[in-house]
Design an enzyme around this catalytic site. Structure first.
Site, short mmCIF file in Angstrom:
data_model
loop_
_atom_site.label_atom_id
_atom_site.label_comp_id
_atom_site.label_asym_id
_atom_site.label_seq_id
_atom_site.Cartn_x
_atom_site.Cartn_y
_atom_site.Cartn_z
N ASP A 1 0.85 -1.19 0.00
CA ASP A 1 0.00 0.00 0.00
C ASP A 1 0.89 1.24 0.00
O ASP A 1 1.84 1.35 0.78
CB ASP A 1 -0.91 0.01 1.23
CG ASP A 1 -1.97 1.09 1.13
OD1 ASP A 1 -3.03 0.80 0.56
OD2 ASP A 1 -1.73 2.21 1.62
N ASN B 1 -2.33 12.93 -3.92
CA ASN B 1 -3.34 13.40 -4.87
C ASN B 1 -3.81 14.81 -4.54
O ASN B 1 -3.97 15.66 -5.43
CB ASN B 1 -4.55 12.45 -4.86
CG ASN B 1 -4.36 11.25 -5.76
OD1 ASN B 1 -3.63 11.31 -6.75
ND2 ASN B 1 -5.01 10.15 -5.43
N HIS C 1 -4.14 14.52 -9.34
CA HIS C 1 -4.33 13.11 -9.69
C HIS C 1 -3.35 12.64 -10.77
O HIS C 1 -3.03 11.45 -10.83
CB HIS C 1 -5.77 12.88 -10.14
CG HIS C 1 -6.76 12.97 -9.02
ND1 HIS C 1 -7.00 11.93 -8.15
CD2 HIS C 1 -7.56 13.99 -8.61
CE1 HIS C 1 -7.91 12.29 -7.26
NE2 HIS C 1 -8.26 13.53 -7.51
N ASP D 1 -1.21 9.29 -10.45
CA ASP D 1 -1.11 8.24 -11.47
C ASP D 1 0.34 7.87 -11.74
O ASP D 1 0.68 6.70 -11.93
CB ASP D 1 -1.78 8.69 -12.76
CG ASP D 1 -3.30 8.75 -12.65
OD1 ASP D 1 -3.84 8.22 -11.65
OD2 ASP D 1 -3.94 9.33 -13.54
N GLU E 1 -4.67 2.41 -4.31
CA GLU E 1 -3.23 2.50 -4.14
C GLU E 1 -2.64 1.21 -3.56
O GLU E 1 -1.56 1.19 -3.01
CB GLU E 1 -2.86 3.69 -3.24
CG GLU E 1 -3.27 3.55 -1.79
CD GLU E 1 -4.68 4.04 -1.50
OE1 GLU E 1 -4.95 4.37 -0.32
OE2 GLU E 1 -5.52 4.11 -2.43
#
Length: 338
Positions: free
Chosen positions: A215, A223, A228, A232, A258
């Site tokens: 994680d 973010n 975002h 990514d 994630e």
């Protein structure tokens, strides 16, 4: 290894086979009676064998693990009946209405590669024999026209069957690739995680399986602060590091926003913990560069092992998830294996 999700992609063929088998048995019984009356015993005997095999195949169809082998034998018997029937009638032109069925059934039930080989094995000898016998006839023009019509109709059926099956396989392959892969990272998605685990379990060469749940720490903060697009890029970078640290036979999945899962076949817990630590260090030492800015990203990892931590998939996953939660609670950026 093919995930179970796509392993049984012949289900539609089982459905077609069910109809074909009923038609074969009904038609076969009729033709057996006709050929016995006509005293054509060789053909009647072959048809009896085909009908008996079809009956046995129908009983095994839905439970056999060797569907392709059963289907291959079934088609060979049916096609042999067609050719023998044509030969028994001295290759009468009317009997050739059955010939276009050979490529159609071969491609429909066996796929492009085997369908091509099977079609060639029966169609080419049939046409060659028909050509040789018909060419001996006195009415060369009439028989030449018949030969051309028959050959063209059979070859057209062959070509159309090949094109159809090629396009079908290409479409199915693309749909499978799209369905099983995460479009952002290119890793497998969660859709068939459990099925892959189950297949690994039954592999005699895999005495144990390590599972890593990975994680990205504070991903929501990344973010919110950087956007975002930056998030990514962090996901892609994490996937890249996962590929770099694992073996070719390991399985990588993106299972959440994630969160990632790694299945490590035949890897003991100690080795898996070392790999997870290597991955953690690589990520923490490799900031993600976006538009001239370096974004630091770290990961927390929970590790479990089959069969030490349980027998079932949900048990192994739950243990890894619990240890991942502990890694988060203890300060993040760490591996918890016990």
């Amino acid at each position: 290894m093919v995930p179970t999700l796509w392993n049984d992609n012949n289900q539609y063929r089982r459905t077609v086979l069910k109809t074909m088998q009923w038609l074969t048995m009904l038609a076969g019984i009729c033709f057996i009676c006709i050929n016995i009356v006509k005293n054509q015993w060789p053909l009647a005997i072959i048809e009896m064998v085909a009908v008996a095999f079809t009956l046995a195949f129908a009983r095994a169809r839905d439970r056999t693990r060797h569907l392709a082998r059963w289907t291959l034998v079934y088609l060979c018997l049916v096609f042999l009946c067609i050719l023998l029937g044509i030969w028994q009638t001295r290759f009468a032109t009317g009997q050739f209405i059955w010939m276009p069925l050979i490529p159609m059934l071969a491609y429909l039930l066996m796929g492009k590669r085997t369908g091509t080989l099977l079609t060639a094995a029966f169609v080419l000898p049939g046409l060659a024999l028909f050509l040789a016998l018909e060419w001996q006839s006195n009415n060369t023009l009439a028989h030449g026209t018949a030969i051309s019509n028959i050959a063209l109709s059979v070859l057209l059926a062959w070509m159309l069957s090949y094109v159809y099956e090629s396009n079908r396989e290409a479409v199915v392959s693309e749909l499978q690739r799209t369905a099983e892969r995460d479009p952002l990272t290119g890793l497998h998605n969660r859709l068939h995680l459990e099925s892959v685990f189950q297949q690994l379990k039954v592999n005699e060469k895999v005495p144990y399986i390590a599972m890593l749940l990975v994680d990205i720490d504070l991903f929501k903060h990344i973010n919110d602060q950087f956007g975002h697009t930056a998030g990514d890029e962090v996901l892609r970078a994490t996937a890249k590091q996962l590929r770099a640290c694992t073996r070719r036979n390991d399985w990588l999945f993106r299972v959440g926003g994630e969160e990632f899962c790694v299945l490590l076949p035949a890897m003991a817990s100690g080795q898996a913990a070392e790999l997870a630590e290597q991955l953690r260090l690589r990520l923490s030492a490799s900031p993600v560069a976006i538009k001239g800015r370096d974004i630091d990203a770290t990961i927390s990892v929970g590790l479990s092992n089959w069969p030490l931590d349980g027998e079932q998939f949900h048990d192994i996953y739950q243990v890894a998830d619990t240890r991942l939660y502990r890694a988060k609670k203890q300060g993040r950026n760490q591996v918890v294996a016990l």
